[in-house]
Design an enzyme around this catalytic site. Structure first.
Site, PDB file in Angstrom:
ATOM      1  N   HIS A 239       4.023   6.707   5.501  1.00  0.00           N
ATOM      2  CA  HIS A 239       2.836   7.423   5.990  1.00  0.00           C
ATOM      3  C   HIS A 239       1.975   6.641   6.978  1.00  0.00           C
ATOM      4  O   HIS A 239       1.250   7.233   7.762  1.00  0.00           O
ATOM      5  CB  HIS A 239       1.990   7.947   4.829  1.00  0.00           C
ATOM      6  CG  HIS A 239       1.045   6.935   4.243  1.00  0.00           C
ATOM      7  ND1 HIS A 239       1.406   6.116   3.208  1.00  0.00           N
ATOM      8  CD2 HIS A 239      -0.229   6.606   4.547  1.00  0.00           C
ATOM      9  CE1 HIS A 239       0.385   5.329   2.893  1.00  0.00           C
ATOM     10  NE2 HIS A 239      -0.625   5.606   3.696  1.00  0.00           N
TER      11      HIS A 239
ATOM     12  N   GLU B 162       0.973   5.304  12.765  1.00  0.00           N
ATOM     13  CA  GLU B 162      -0.350   4.884  13.215  1.00  0.00           C
ATOM     14  C   GLU B 162      -0.439   3.362  13.391  1.00  0.00           C
ATOM     15  O   GLU B 162      -1.056   2.875  14.317  1.00  0.00           O
ATOM     16  CB  GLU B 162      -1.394   5.372  12.190  1.00  0.00           C
ATOM     17  CG  GLU B 162      -2.828   5.155  12.593  1.00  0.00           C
ATOM     18  CD  GLU B 162      -3.274   6.054  13.746  1.00  0.00           C
ATOM     19  OE1 GLU B 162      -2.459   6.855  14.236  1.00  0.00           O
ATOM     20  OE2 GLU B 162      -4.432   5.905  14.168  1.00  0.00           O
ATOM     21  N   ASP B 163       0.187   2.640  12.495  1.00  0.00           N
ATOM     22  CA  ASP B 163      -0.065   1.191  12.440  1.00  0.00           C
ATOM     23  C   ASP B 163       1.095   0.304  12.880  1.00  0.00           C
ATOM     24  O   ASP B 163       0.958  -0.916  12.892  1.00  0.00           O
ATOM     25  CB  ASP B 163      -0.454   0.780  11.009  1.00  0.00           C
ATOM     26  CG  ASP B 163      -1.754   1.430  10.580  1.00  0.00           C
ATOM     27  OD1 ASP B 163      -2.511   1.847  11.473  1.00  0.00           O
ATOM     28  OD2 ASP B 163      -2.006   1.530   9.372  1.00  0.00           O
TER      29      ASP B 163
ATOM     30  N   HIS C 148       0.813  -1.229   0.000  1.00  0.00           N
ATOM     31  CA  HIS C 148       0.000   0.000   0.000  1.00  0.00           C
ATOM     32  C   HIS C 148       0.851   1.285   0.000  1.00  0.00           C
ATOM     33  O   HIS C 148       0.744   2.088  -0.930  1.00  0.00           O
ATOM     34  CB  HIS C 148      -1.001  -0.037   1.152  1.00  0.00           C
ATOM     35  CG  HIS C 148      -1.609   1.290   1.479  1.00  0.00           C
ATOM     36  ND1 HIS C 148      -2.452   1.948   0.607  1.00  0.00           N
ATOM     37  CD2 HIS C 148      -1.472   2.101   2.556  1.00  0.00           C
ATOM     38  CE1 HIS C 148      -2.820   3.105   1.153  1.00  0.00           C
ATOM     39  NE2 HIS C 148      -2.234   3.223   2.334  1.00  0.00           N
TER      40      HIS C 148
ATOM     41  N   ASP D  72      -2.972   8.500  -0.964  1.00  0.00           N
ATOM     42  CA  ASP D  72      -3.368   7.430  -0.044  1.00  0.00           C
ATOM     43  C   ASP D  72      -4.828   7.049  -0.306  1.00  0.00           C
ATOM     44  O   ASP D  72      -5.184   5.886  -0.459  1.00  0.00           O
ATOM     45  CB  ASP D  72      -3.176   7.947   1.385  1.00  0.00           C
ATOM     46  CG  ASP D  72      -3.599   6.952   2.457  1.00  0.00           C
ATOM     47  OD1 ASP D  72      -3.234   5.767   2.327  1.00  0.00           O
ATOM     48  OD2 ASP D  72      -4.272   7.369   3.410  1.00  0.00           O
TER      49      ASP D  72
ATOM     50  N   ASP E  93     -22.042  14.706 -26.554  1.00  0.00           N
ATOM     51  CA  ASP E  93     -20.584  14.835 -26.457  1.00  0.00           C
ATOM     52  C   ASP E  93     -19.991  13.935 -25.395  1.00  0.00           C
ATOM     53  O   ASP E  93     -19.674  14.363 -24.296  1.00  0.00           O
ATOM     54  CB  ASP E  93     -20.148  16.298 -26.252  1.00  0.00           C
ATOM     55  CG  ASP E  93     -21.001  16.991 -25.217  1.00  0.00           C
ATOM     56  OD1 ASP E  93     -22.048  16.436 -24.852  1.00  0.00           O
ATOM     57  OD2 ASP E  93     -20.621  18.073 -24.767  1.00  0.00           O
TER      58      ASP E  93
HETATM   59 MN    MN Z   1      -2.502   4.628   4.040  1.00  0.00          MN
END
Ligand code: MN
Length: 712
Positions: A72, A76-77, A48, A139, A260
């Protein structure tokens, strides 16, 4: 999955000076940090951030941004910390990663509160470094591309709706049209799958019916331009399902009526060729009236430049054509990302002094949209420019006015938190409580049960909630002091009267005084609303000698208290009043002013109010005190005292007055600010000299800043 060297190559392709070492380290760091984590698709999680980085290479962003993309999700993870990232990748990358992490936290928050408005505001507030937003958009794009892997339909729908409401318009406003269209179309597929399917089926039918049509039209356009000596690259495509759907909705027409559906783009060398190409098209094919727009001479507010026209083109197909230069094309597709990429070059050519100032002006440009809705939106944005958005340690968002401090923050969370605050940590660092908070700050309030709000805090807050809570607390605290003081007065009064002090005796007074609690009795005593003599007489009627109350008169109005005192020079029978402005005392030099119908007003001769009578000397009456003026008992003098605004000063004041034989008759707070407060104190004194003695005693006290007799 893209290999490490492939990513570096991609960056080097557009940036000769790419920081390869940084990219390599970020790649390895993120891959290790995410370890065995997987995505909903079953892919390794690291795929990712890597895809996000790849999307950003298409936008030709700098090494710091690409590294940020790789990193990034690590804060957080994974176990990675801010300090680690700062240590390994420097302050710039750390700040960017931190910014993206905060946006992600906010995203999770908005899931709970559905507070899209706050979210959008915050996104723009973070735009002081536009790269944070660019990473966030990339992201989101990758998450949308892989949305179908998510199992729960309601979660897919929420993410799609959020993308449609927030991210797609944001990308558009940043001039990144390609990105916007893809985000919209992916969201559309989730939000209204049936509509999108039917459009896709129809487009496929048309494609099958006219195989190779786009290529043939491109060929004809090209040939026509070449014949006139214009070198151009021509591309064409069917429009995306969502933009077709939008047109159908806007114009309330059916797919069959919508002609169009083909869009073509002619990219030429320079501006002059744009107009030449336009001339070629308009001479060769019939134009559709009302569709011509020249955004080259009048660019859109976000800087977009291009010529738009619609013609009944080759094969009688109605086609929309955009004509622009290579650079205009680049800016149109990559928007602000292109501006970012150009900024160094522009700075190099001396066109731009401060790239950040320039970037800010771009952001401003973006914020000034081109439709009435955009305008409305902008008005809202301006409001929000005065706000900062901060987080609690749990990631809850607290919005505050710009200039707010951790104390404001604490009171915004809860009054108790404010009242017990002793310190603050902002982004993990201890800071003084007067620190101004900035967008995205994570604020942790340290508290202590024994702490109470300080008067000086009032100068450190800007929110009404904090200010009123602090004032309320301090008012209560002063009441506590008055109660304490009153309690001490009561004990002394009982002792002076030779009686044992009991709480029960005070309770016995509650009904007579129409009060509910003994505290209120003490507060009255502390304020001087009730004197020692009153108290003793109420508790022990007849205990005091009959003249005790005469010796200490206790009228509420000082003017009336002094009224018994003889003044020399008064016309017998004429009413007189001691002036409220200067409170003359025996011993003061005085003068009377005749007020028609209201008798004589007695002023001290230095009273400022005498000014207004200078033109009417006939109203002045010469007065003086009788020699026995003080025999009638104490008079009441008024002083104005500036005290330091600290706990305990009130008690110190009362002690100082008592020590020189003054009895406080009444006192009130006239003015208050964080450093000091002004009290007006009425004191029972023998005469002016007595009051002067009290004033010099007060002047010597450390809590007193100044003392004077009011003269106005
Ligand atoms: Mn992400």
């Amino acid at each position: 999955m893209m290999r490490q060297y492939e990513l570096v190559e991609r960056v080097r392709h557009y940036d000769r000076n790419a920081d390869e070492a940084l990219l390599n380290r970020a790649y390895v760091f993120a891959m290790r940090a995410h370890g065995a984590q997987t995505r909903a698709s079953g892919d390794p999680y690291f795929s990712h951030p890597l895809e996000v980085a790849a999307i950003l290479t298409e936008l030709h962003l700098d090494s710091a941004t690409i590294a940020t993309a790789l990193l990034h999700d690590t804060l957080e993870d994974t176990e990675a910390t801010y300090e680690e990232i700062e240590g390994q990748f420097g302050a710039e990358v750390a700040a960017l990663v931190d910014g993206v992490t905060k946006l992600t936290k906010l995203e999770l928050q908005s899931e709970r509160t559905k507070d899209a408005e706050n979210f959008r505001k915050f996104l723009l507030a973070m735009s002081n470094d536009i790269r944070v937003l660019l990473v966030k958009l990339a992201d989101r794009l990758h998450n949308m591309r892989t949305l179908h892997h998510i199992g729960k339909p309601e979660r897919r729908l929420r993410i799609a709706q959020e993308t449609m409401d927030i991210y797609a318009p944001l990308a558009g406003r940043m001039g990144m049209h390609e990105l916007r269209e893809e985000l919209e179309d992916l969201s559309f597929g989730e939000i209204n799958a049936d509509a999108r399917d039917s459009i896709v089926r129809r487009l496929e039918f048309l494609k099958a019916e006219s195989v190779g049509r786009i290529e043939r039209i491109i060929g004809q356009l090209k040939a026509e331009l070449e014949r006139e000596g214009i070198e151009a690259s021509v591309t064409g495509r069917m429009k995306r399902p969502y933009s077709i759907w939008k047109k159908m909705e806007e114009k309330a027409i059916s797919f069959e009526q919508l002609s169009d559906i083909y869009g073509f783009r002619i990219v030429v060398r320079d501006e002059q060729h744009c107009y030449q190409a336009l001339g070629v098209l308009h001479r060769r094919w019939q134009i559709v009236p009302g569709r011509f727009k020249d955004y080259i001479s009048i660019p859109k507010p976000n800087g977009y430049q291009s010529i738009h026209t619609t013609i009944i083109g080759p094969e009688r197909a109605r086609v929309e054509v955009q004509i622009r230069t290579r650079q205009m094309d680049d800016l149109a597709e990559r928007g602000i990302a292109a501006h970012w990429a150009y900024k160094d070059k522009l700075a190099l050519h001396g066109k731009v002094q401060d790239p950040y100032a320039w970037l800010r002006s771009i952001v401003e440009m973006i914020e000034h949209g081109d439709t009435p809705e955009d305008f409305l939106e902008n008005t809202k944005l301006e409001l929000f420019q005065d706000q900062v958005f901060c987080f609690t340690p749990k990631g809850e968002i607290i919005s505050l006015p710009r200039g707010a401090t951790p104390i404001d923050f604490a009171y915004a969370v809860h009054t108790d938190l404010g009242n017990t605050a002793v310190g603050a940590r902002v982004n993990g660092r201890d800071v003084p409580l007067r620190t101004e908070l900035r967008n995205g700050d994570e604020v942790e309030i340290k508290r202590s049960k024994s702490q109470t709000p300080q008067p000086v805090w009032e100068s450190m807050v800007i929110t009404g909630k904090a200010r009123s809570a602090i004032r309320r607390f301090i008012r209560n605290q002063q009441r506590v002091e008055l109660v304490k003081l009153g309690h001490a007065i009561a004990e002394k009064a009982f002792a002076d009267a030779g009686q044992e002090f009991t709480e029960k005796a005070i309770e016995g007074l509650l009904r007579r005084l129409k009060l509910a609690r003994t505290d209120e009795v003490y507060a009255m005593l502390g304020q001087g609303a009730l004197t020692q003599v009153d108290l003793i007489e109420m508790v022990f009627p007849g205990l005091l000698p009959a003249d005790a109350s005469l010796a200490m008169p206790n009228q509420a109005d000082p003017a009336r208290a002094n009224a018994a005192i003889p003044i020399r020079g008064l016309t017998p029978g004429l009413a007189y009043h001691l002036a409220e402005c200067c409170h003359p005392l025996p011993g003061d030099r005085i003068v009377g002013i005749l007020e028609a119908g209201r008798g004589i007003h007695v002023h001290t001769i230095d009273c400022a109010n005498l000014e207004e009578f200078h033109t009417t000397p006939e109203r002045w009456i010469d007065l003086g005190w009788e020699a026995h003026a003080t025999d009638g008992g104490p008079a009441i003098g008024r002083i104005k005292v500036d005290l330091r605004n600290e706990p305990g000063t009130l008690a110190a004041l009362c002690t100082a007055i008592a020590r020189v034989g003054g009895n406080i008759h009444n006192l009130k707070i006239a003015e208050r600010n964080p450093a000091f407060f002004t009290m007006v104190v009425d004191i029972e004194v023998k005469d002016a000299k007595h009051l002067t003695n009290i004033m010099s005693a007060l002047n010597a006290s450390p809590v007193v800043m100044s003392v004077e007799r009011p003269r106005e």
